[in-house]
Write an enzyme that holds these catalytic residues in place. Sequence first.
Site, short mmCIF file in Angstrom:
data_model
loop_
_atom_site.label_atom_id
_atom_site.label_comp_id
_atom_site.label_asym_id
_atom_site.label_seq_id
_atom_site.Cartn_x
_atom_site.Cartn_y
_atom_site.Cartn_z
N HIS A 168 23.51 21.21 52.51
CA HIS A 168 24.28 20.90 53.71
C HIS A 168 23.47 20.03 54.67
O HIS A 168 22.27 20.23 54.84
CB HIS A 168 24.68 22.18 54.44
CG HIS A 168 25.86 22.88 53.85
ND1 HIS A 168 27.12 22.33 53.86
CD2 HIS A 168 25.97 24.10 53.25
CE1 HIS A 168 27.97 23.17 53.29
NE2 HIS A 168 27.30 24.24 52.89
N CYS A 205 25.84 15.37 52.90
CA CYS A 205 27.04 14.75 53.46
C CYS A 205 26.69 13.63 54.46
O CYS A 205 25.65 13.65 55.10
CB CYS A 205 27.90 15.79 54.17
SG CYS A 205 28.66 16.98 53.06
N ARG A 231 28.43 10.27 51.03
CA ARG A 231 27.24 11.02 50.68
C ARG A 231 26.00 10.17 50.91
O ARG A 231 26.03 8.96 50.77
CB ARG A 231 27.29 11.44 49.19
CG ARG A 231 28.40 12.41 48.85
CD ARG A 231 28.16 13.78 49.42
NE ARG A 231 29.20 14.72 49.03
CZ ARG A 231 30.30 14.94 49.72
NH1 ARG A 231 30.51 14.26 50.85
NH2 ARG A 231 31.20 15.80 49.31
#
Length: 246
Positions: A145, A214, A223
Amino acid sequence: MSVRVVVRTFSELCITVGALIILFVVYFLFWTGVKAADAAEGEIDTLQSQWAREPVAPAPPPASARTSPAEEPVPSPDQDQDQDQDPVPYRAGKPFAMMHIPRFGADWEWPVLENTAVGTLKKGLGHYSGTARPGDTGNFAVAGHRRTYGDPFKDFPELRPGDAVVVNDGTTWFTYRVAKKPYRTVPTDTAVVDPVPRGSGFEDAGRYLTLTTCEPEWGSSHRLIAWAHLDATRPVSEGRPPELSG
């Protein structure tokens, strides 16, 4: 209904909506981080307990990230036949390694777990199932993340060529070196985790690492990708590598 009642009702509605928005922000900015920190700590404890129970195997010989399969050392006939057996598969959602990235801080360390399912990434970094293991020929690919759940890759854009990414699987420290600044692409570009990842600049089979997160920071329309090649290995019995000392 009087204007006074309408104004009061509207004001109360605005206050309620505002409170919900604040709670939502607190949940994503704070509470998911608390949960992720607890979960990651639990996975680290699991790994350390597991490694303490098992003997430390000798490290494989140092290998260049440019080594091709044809250049792999040929085992001698009298080597233990157990070395020819396939390694035990990683267990889905379970930790198998620790990752350290000094660029992100001296205390930055996260467990690497098998697969990239939603629940897995809430506890640490996720290994793309089917990609290489740490140190193996191929592409060891890992996702994390950017924001929420501990923000493990919050500083991802700060990666620079030559930065170390150090992975410990309980037997060996694997030190990878970032090849170039992070690359921006779309989520459907799965070739970035190929054995020889497209766009990386690598042309031959080797021992590579791919990190993904991300982009933008609070979105997921794209990405960010960073590639690295294996630079050195070190048995855990010899202590931490110099990149993590000091």
